[in-house]
Design an enzyme around this catalytic site. Structure first.
Site, PDB file in Angstrom:
ATOM      1  N   GLY A 183     -38.236 -82.922  65.795  1.00  0.00           N
ATOM      2  CA  GLY A 183     -37.377 -81.461  65.479  1.00  0.00           C
ATOM      3  C   GLY A 183     -38.973 -81.315  66.746  1.00  0.00           C
ATOM      4  N   ALA A 184     -39.626 -80.565  65.607  1.00  0.00           N
ATOM      5  CA  ALA A 184     -40.821 -79.969  65.858  1.00  0.00           C
ATOM      6  C   ALA A 184     -41.903 -80.795  65.183  1.00  0.00           C
ATOM      7  CB  ALA A 184     -40.407 -78.114  65.392  1.00  0.00           C
TER       8      ALA A 184
ATOM      9  N   GLU B  91     -46.112 -80.056  63.413  1.00  0.00           N
ATOM     10  CA  GLU B  91     -46.959 -79.426  62.580  1.00  0.00           C
ATOM     11  C   GLU B  91     -48.544 -79.798  63.004  1.00  0.00           C
ATOM     12  OE1 GLU B  91     -45.689 -82.276  60.985  1.00  0.00           O
ATOM     13  OE2 GLU B  91     -46.837 -83.604  59.976  1.00  0.00           O
TER      14      GLU B  91
ATOM     15  N   HIS C 245     -40.270 -75.049  58.193  1.00  0.00           N
ATOM     16  CA  HIS C 245     -40.680 -76.036  57.908  1.00  0.00           C
ATOM     17  C   HIS C 245     -42.243 -76.386  57.880  1.00  0.00           C
ATOM     18  CE1 HIS C 245     -40.229 -80.797  57.034  1.00  0.00           C
ATOM     19  NE2 HIS C 245     -40.871 -80.560  57.960  1.00  0.00           N
ATOM     20  N   GLU C 246     -42.938 -76.714  58.994  1.00  0.00           N
ATOM     21  CA  GLU C 246     -44.171 -76.802  59.960  1.00  0.00           C
ATOM     22  C   GLU C 246     -44.576 -75.360  59.937  1.00  0.00           C
ATOM     23  OE1 GLU C 246     -43.371 -79.153  61.480  1.00  0.00           O
ATOM     24  OE2 GLU C 246     -40.908 -79.359  61.785  1.00  0.00           O
TER      25      GLU C 246
ATOM     26  N   HIS D 101     -46.490 -77.628  56.658  1.00  0.00           N
ATOM     27  CA  HIS D 101     -46.919 -78.563  56.587  1.00  0.00           C
ATOM     28  C   HIS D 101     -48.531 -78.411  57.123  1.00  0.00           C
ATOM     29  CE1 HIS D 101     -44.562 -81.921  56.589  1.00  0.00           C
ATOM     30  NE2 HIS D 101     -43.591 -81.550  57.352  1.00  0.00           N
TER      31      HIS D 101
HETATM   32  N1  PHE Z   1     -43.503 -84.689  60.654  1.00  0.00           N
HETATM   33  C1  PHE Z   1     -42.871 -83.765  61.579  1.00  0.00           C
HETATM   34  C2  PHE Z   1     -41.832 -82.452  60.411  1.00  0.00           C
HETATM   35  O1  PHE Z   1     -41.261 -83.150  59.877  1.00  0.00           O
HETATM   36  C3  PHE Z   1     -41.420 -84.626  61.904  1.00  0.00           C
HETATM   37  C4  PHE Z   1     -42.091 -85.628  63.396  1.00  0.00           C
HETATM   38  C5  PHE Z   1     -41.772 -87.652  62.790  1.00  0.00           C
HETATM   39  C6  PHE Z   1     -42.149 -85.133  65.303  1.00  0.00           C
HETATM   40  C7  PHE Z   1     -42.864 -87.371  64.726  1.00  0.00           C
HETATM   41  C8  PHE Z   1     -42.628 -85.849  65.585  1.00  0.00           C
HETATM   42  C9  PHE Z   1     -42.435 -87.156  65.817  1.00  0.00           C
HETATM   43  O2  PHE Z   1     -42.464 -81.875  60.695  1.00  0.00           O
HETATM   44 ZN    ZN Z   2     -42.362 -82.442  58.049  1.00  0.00          ZN
END
Ligand code: PHE
Ligand code: ZN
Length: 874
Positions: free
Chosen positions: A260-261, A263, A296-297, A300
């Site tokens: 999805g995205a 951080e 969410h991002e 993080h």
């Molecule tokens: N860490 C990201 C999230 O949850 C998800 C993600 C994992 C994106 C692996 C790309 C690769 O916000």
């Molecule tokens: Zn995350």
């Protein structure tokens, strides 16, 4: 073939530390040079240097400026090893990559002409040889050189230092990130992008430049993401006292993205479907998802980046916590009760299924083959439930105290879920030693409820017993610490005073039973009449409740419970009873007759003007196919479908006039508004329409068709298209053709067209449709969004995916293998379609297992896919 598993018990801290690293990128059309210069110190004297690296061409290695001879190091498929190094030294490594040929979409790759990176979890090793592990944190400076015309925008993490014109048509950007970070948070973007800008001033007065980048012409669709970002920044200050810590915050929308995205520090990279939105191209649900993922991002930055994970087994430390934070944010931005219902629905449909299937694993796993397979609903959504339970136990105030302590202790560190639990429990004087079993034990616990009312003694006895089904490698479990929010209602629906020595009240005033024993009876005194129990309010623990409540009590609670979540929960419970009954009949070939009381109760909901529309829409939802697949002993797609359609049709028939009235009341009112209220109205009237469509009335189909063509927003258009796509109506082809022609060049929107066709449950031809679409000119098997919106949506279509008359599994397995050869992470996400294999009848199960075996035997299957498929065979 190497089949190595990695184990948490083998974890050792790093043998080296890195004071700083400088990365220099030279980007070209057919190759890219990366020079990495690190200042390294030995932490354990005499350690050989092991650096991770995959698919790299090594050009040169230097230590303290001296080029090493090939005899002084070793290169394997996964490492660069230098047996002997000084106690402290400068390491220079030059590698060469081919981003244009990188189809795995991890490391450095190209998407629609834009260079971008994805390093979590282990993509950095595809860029240079390095300590690709989250517990090695260091400060980064970055230079990027590229063609000025093709790549006018050059971005990386942290502060923009300067940009130089090199005179030869190329330019070079300098970036420096003052915050230490693990390499999975590194990011780079180079391309010709459009941008929108805004600013945000933090509580302590830092003025932050906010930028959202997307391909040219799409800037107008970036404003919702920008608004969401500012809301998230404000919320984190208000609720947790957390401020942003850099001068720039950038979001970049990319068309080809596995997840999805991401951080990355100061430079989030997003799947463009989670950035781009306006009312003609995005549904209300899209707007809502964008708001929550942007948040969410952003969240993080503190929970993940400032405090990160010691190793990937601790992934839920940041993901569970950050999901919890985004859910709470969404609850504050919209309707708390409705948000909770949606979050629990998603948890049940996805995570409970995972926890009951061959790939069940603890929130803090002990082992794995592919680290990328850790990004599961268990780590994210169940992880979030664990945090929520902690908050429920200590109360909101106590939780904030714990979060403050967490940052006080661990800012700048890489830590574990144990550290988190300690930071929350200790300042609140709570003992979480039993609670921590939630991290180690997989499976969804069952809590059984037994009630007894003793009128003579004026006592109500509540016996709770817990158990947890066996899961892979965990045949037996220890009792969990289960917080059960509860209340007792008198016959008018009034809350009774709870006179019971074991009931606690948290700082939010909520009454809790903390069940810690395997079985325990709680005695409530001073109860004059038989009370009605309301338990597991707000879904205070991720458990399955076994409770043989009487129908009368369920209907009573549906109407009167003071806890909105439970009102809807009781409606679901009744719905499940009715459906299960019909499914059993359908399997025996008997005629289906829907229970009248149930229909009457739902009819009353439809007609009740005092129920809030968005909540009403939730009350009227029938349990999903995914839920049926879990609670039914056998996944019988045909019987499920017959039962569910029969109920929906009956509701529609008995309420045709009322549903039409609901539709007319809200249809066309403020079609462009994105107010939460209007969103709820739209949801309800579109639900009314989809119920009505079950009648297959020409008159109704005409209304649906008219809504398609007259729609003034994407929500209305997609509702109509989804109904038509699942019909035999004469309007079907024309609408689908029109949608295609309208959006065929829009990489985000066209995915809705795939999903509408893949999700049809009543059409017998869905497999044929889906396979034909994989050959369609707009479909690209290398684009994750295309794959998810067509193939994954099809596998989520439980009715057609498990149609015994078709060879779906074989066709689907072919596609998994095809995707796997290019992009293992995306292929692995498709494999979860087989999580239900143990639920199939013997013939279907055999078909599924045959395909799973065929895939596992495929010569070059990735370890990502192999790990997930193999477990289905054991
Ligand atoms: N860490 C990201 C999230 O949850 C998800 C993600 C994992 C994106 C692996 C790309 C690769 O916000
Ligand atoms: Zn995350």
């Amino acid at each position: 073939m190497k089949q190595e598993k990695i184990y948490l018990k083998d974890y050792k801290g790093p043998a080296f530390s890195v004071d700083s690293v400088h990365l220099d990128f030279n980007l070209n059309e057919d190759f890219c040079r990366v020079r990495a210069k690190s200042a390294i110190k030995q932490l354990t004297a005499g350690s050989a240097l092991h650096l991770n690296g995959v698919d790299l061409k090594l050009i040169a290695v230097k230590i303290n400026g001296q080029e090493l001879q090939p005899t002084e190091y070793q290169v394997t498929a996964e490492e660069l090893i230098i047996p002997s190094v000084p106690a402290s030294f400068t390491l220079e490594i030059e590698t060469q990559l081919e981003p244009q040929n990188n189809t795995s979409l991890e490391g450095l790759y190209k998407s629609s002409g834009i260079f971008c990176t994805q390093c979590e979890a282990q993509g950095f090793r595809k860029i240079t040889y390095f300590f690709d592990r989250p517990d090695v944190m260091t400060s980064y400076s970055v230079t990027i050189e590229a063609d000025k015309k093709k790549y006018p925008v050059l971005l990386s993490n942290g502060d923009r230092i300067k940009t130089e014109d090199l005179g030869n048509g190329r330019h070079k950007a300098y970036w420096s990130d003052p915050h230490k970070k693990p390499c999975y948070l590194f990011a780079l973007v180079a391309g010709d992008l459009g941008v929108i800008r805004d600013t945000f001033t933090t509580t302590s007065g830092r003025k932050v430049n906010l930028e959202v980048y997307a391909s040219h012409g799409k800037q107008d669709r970036c404003w919702h993401a920008m608004d969401s970002l500012k809301k998230a920044m404000t919320w984190d200050q208000d609720v947790y006292g957390l401020e942003y810590d850099l001068n720039d915050y950038m979001i970049v929308a990319i068309d080809d993205f596995n997840a999805g995205a991401m951080e990355n520090k100061g430079l989030n990279i997003f799947n463009s479907r989670l950035v781009l939105a306006d009312s003609s191209s995005a549904t209300d649900t899209d707007f809502h998802s964008i708001e929550s993922v942007v948040a969410h991002e952003y969240f993080h930055n503190w929970t993940g980046n400032r405090v990160t994970v010691a190793n990937w087994f601790q992934l839920s430390l940041k993901e569970g916590l950050t999901v919890f934070r985004d859910q709470e944010f969404s609850a504050d931005m919209t309707e708390r009760a409705v948000q909770r219902i949606e979050d629990v629905d998603a948890l049940r449909a996805g995570q409970f299924a995972e926890d009951a299937g061959p790939n069940a694993h603890p929130v803090r796993p002990e082992s794995c083959m592919a680290v990328d397979n850790f990004f599961t609903m268990t780590i994210y959504e169940k992880g979030s439930e664990l945090i929520r339970m902690m908050q429920t136990i200590v109360g909101r105030k106590g939780f904030r105290k714990g979060m403050d302590e967490y940052f006080r202790r661990h800012d700048g560190q890489a830590v574990t879920t144990e550290d988190f639990a300690a930071a929350i429990s200790e300042p609140n004087g709570k003992d979480f030693s039993q609670f921590k079993r939630w991290y180690n034990q997989s499976g969804t616990p069952v809590v059984s409820v037994l009630e007894k009312f003793d009128a003579a003694a004026g006592e109500y006895h509540l016996t709770l017993e817990q158990s947890c089904p066996p899961t892979p490698n965990q045949p037996t479990k220890e009792p969990f610490h289960v917080p059960l929010m509860m209340g007792l209602l008198d016959k008018n629906g009034k809350e009774l005073a709870l006179n019971c020595e074991h009931i606690t009240q948290n700082t939010d005033g909520k009454h809790l039973i903390e069940l810690k024993d395997h079985k325990k009876t709680f005695v409530f005194k001073g109860i004059k009449e038989r009370p009605v129990l309301s338990i597991l309010r707000e879904f205070s623990a991720p458990v399955n409740l076994h409770w043989e409540a009487s129908e009368d009590d369920l209907y009573f609670l549906m109407e009167k419970d003071t806890d909105s979540f439970n009102r809807r929960e009781m409606a679901q419970k009744m719905g499940l009873r009715v459906l299960s009954n019909l499914i059993a009949k359908a399997r025996k070939g008997e005629a289906l007759q829907v229970d009248e009381k149930y229909i009457n109760a739902l009819s009353a909901v439809i007609r009740d003007p005092n129920i809030d529309p968005s909540f009403k829409a939730k009350m009227l939802q029938l349990p999903s196919y995914a839920v049926l697949a879990q609670v039914e002993p056998v996944l019988d797609a045909e019987a499920f479908h017959k039962a569910r359609v029969t109920v929906r049709k009956t509701i529609a028939k008995m309420n045709k006039a009322a549903l039409l009235e609901t539709y007319r009341q809200f249809h066309g009112v403020e079609p462009k508004s994105r107010d939460t209220k209007v969103f709820g109205h739209r949801q309800l009237k579109n639900q009314a329409l989809s119920y009505l469509a079950e009648l297959q009335d020409p008159e109704i189909l005409e209304i649906v068709n008219k809504q398609y063509w007259d729609a003034q927003n994407m929500t209305d258009r997609m509702t109509a298209l989804t109904i038509l796509a699942d019909s035999q109506s004469e309007y079907r082809e024309k609408a689908l053709q029109h949608f295609h022609d309208e959006w065929k060049n829009d990489s985000v929107v066209i995915n809705k067209w795939f999903t509408a066709q893949a999700s049809a449950t009543s059409r017998p031809d869905v497999l044929k449709d889906v396979m034909a679409l994989t050959q369609h000119p707009t479909f690209n098997l290398q684009n994750p969004n295309n794959v998810y919106s067509l193939l994954r949506a099809f596998s989520a279509n439980i009715v057609r995916f498990n149609d015994p008359k078709l060879n779906v599994y074989e066709a689907y397995a072919d596609k998994i293998l095809e995707v796997d050869a290019k992009n293992p992470q995306v292929a692995a996400r498709l494999c979860s379609a087989f999580n239900f294999v143990q639920k199939l009848d013997p013939v279907m199960k055999d078909k599924a297992l045959t395909q799973i075996k065929r895939m596992v035997a495929a010569p070059n299957l990735s370890k990502n896919s192999r790990e997930l498929l193999q477990s289905a065979l054991t």
